[in-house]
Each structure stands twice: as structure tokens, then as C-alpha cells.
Design an enzyme around this catalytic site. Sequence first.
Site, short mmCIF file in Angstrom:
data_model
loop_
_atom_site.label_atom_id
_atom_site.label_comp_id
_atom_site.label_asym_id
_atom_site.label_seq_id
_atom_site.Cartn_x
_atom_site.Cartn_y
_atom_site.Cartn_z
N ASP A 34 1.04 -1.04 -0.02
CA ASP A 34 -0.06 0.03 -0.05
C ASP A 34 0.98 1.10 -0.03
O ASP A 34 1.74 1.42 0.78
CB ASP A 34 -0.89 0.03 1.28
N VAL A 99 -11.16 1.97 -3.44
CA VAL A 99 -10.77 1.51 -4.60
C VAL A 99 -11.74 0.18 -5.04
O VAL A 99 -11.83 -0.80 -4.27
CB VAL A 99 -9.24 0.96 -4.68
N HIS A 103 -10.14 -6.29 -2.65
CA HIS A 103 -8.55 -6.52 -2.11
C HIS A 103 -8.78 -6.51 -0.55
O HIS A 103 -9.67 -6.31 0.13
CB HIS A 103 -7.85 -5.08 -2.38
P1 5GP Z 1 -9.94 0.69 0.62
O1 5GP Z 1 -10.60 1.54 1.50
O2 5GP Z 1 -10.40 0.71 -0.67
O3 5GP Z 1 -9.94 -0.89 0.95
O4 5GP Z 1 -8.46 0.83 0.47
C1 5GP Z 1 -7.76 1.13 -0.56
C2 5GP Z 1 -6.29 1.34 -0.25
O5 5GP Z 1 -5.42 1.49 -1.41
C3 5GP Z 1 -5.79 2.46 0.71
O6 5GP Z 1 -5.18 1.75 1.61
C4 5GP Z 1 -4.76 3.19 -0.06
O7 5GP Z 1 -3.78 3.64 0.86
C5 5GP Z 1 -4.48 2.22 -1.18
N1 5GP Z 1 -4.10 2.86 -2.32
C6 5GP Z 1 -4.75 4.20 -3.15
N2 5GP Z 1 -4.12 4.34 -4.06
C7 5GP Z 1 -3.18 3.48 -4.23
C8 5GP Z 1 -2.18 3.53 -5.46
O8 5GP Z 1 -1.99 4.12 -6.40
N3 5GP Z 1 -1.16 2.54 -5.10
C9 5GP Z 1 -1.20 1.49 -4.05
N4 5GP Z 1 -0.19 0.57 -4.11
N5 5GP Z 1 -2.03 1.73 -3.06
C10 5GP Z 1 -3.20 2.77 -3.11
#
Ligand code: 5GP
Length: 142
Positions: A34, A99, A103
Site C-alpha cells: 500500500d 478502490v 482487495h
Molecule cells: P480501501 O478503503 O478501498 O479498502 O483501501 C484502498 C487502499 O488503497 C488504501 O489503503 C490506499 O492507501 C491504497 N491505495 C490508493 N491508491 C493506491 C495506489 O495507487 N497504489 C497503491 N499501492 N495503493 C493505493
Amino acid sequence: MSNYDPNNIFAKILRGELPAHKVYEDDKTFAFLDIMPRASGHTLVIPKIAARTILDVAPDDLGHLFKTTQRIARAAMTVFAADGLTIQQFNEPAGGQVVFHVHIHVIPRKNGVSLKPPASVKEDPAVLSAQALKLAAALKDA
Ligand code: 5GP
């Protein structure tokens, strides 16, 4: 698959259109760090199929996703000398998902250390590169 946007960030990472600090890959799953870790070693595990939420993944594929998650979790415990792990999985905005490619978060934890708020601090890419190398090496030996 419901309402899957093929241009979400993780779909682009899977297609190699955006960079990622990869730690593991097999025929069905991909794992990478992340970029805004809530703790050192915060890793995301995703299926390669186009799936928006956990509801879009067939049970066998979900089983494989969790198998990979456990592999990453084992390696992360060792590499980050963790005392524990937080595993998180969010679905739809109401569930905290940001996102929209399903995941699983694997977050190594230390006794007494709180998680940083979600998506709060961008980690130095050099730090992520070094951590990804260590995790990938540990996973090879696992
Ligand atoms: P969610 O709330 O959808 O479960 O978490 C999305 C995660 O994706 C967050 O922890 C955020 O920090 C991570 N994230 C957002 N954009 C990117 C990116 O461009 N690359 C990576 N590796 N992680 C990302």
C-alpha cells in the site's frame, strides 16, 4: 461481476499501466505494498479477475485469495517482526471501500502501536522498494 470499472487503480496496476511494489504473484492473485501504509509492511492482496467486491468472487477463487493472504501474513510477521496482524476487507462506499477492485489488507502490528489513519501519509518509494524486496524474498523461501 457488478458495476466493475476497468480503469480503477488496481486494474491499471494489474495491467502494468501503473507501477506497484510487488511482493507476490501467481496465476490468480497479486500482492503489492500500500503506498499509504497504516503500518510498515501494509500489503494489499487482490485477485486477477475483474471483481468489484467480495460478492463478485467465486468461492474457489475466494479460497485462493485467502490462501495467498495467509502466505503474505506469515511472511509479514517474520519480515516486520510483528506481534500480530490486522486483516481488513471493505466493500462499497458504505463499507469503507475506496478502490473498487476487491482487495484484502494485510497489516503487520506491533504491541502498543496504533494504526495510522487510512490513506494519510505517502511512504517514501525507496522504503517501499526495500520492504517489497524483503517480503518477496521471504515469500520465495516460504
Ligand atoms: P480501501 O478503503 O478501498 O479498502 O483501501 C484502498 C487502499 O488503497 C488504501 O489503503 C490506499 O492507501 C491504497 N491505495 C490508493 N491508491 C493506491 C495506489 O495507487 N497504489 C497503491 N499501492 N495503493 C493505493
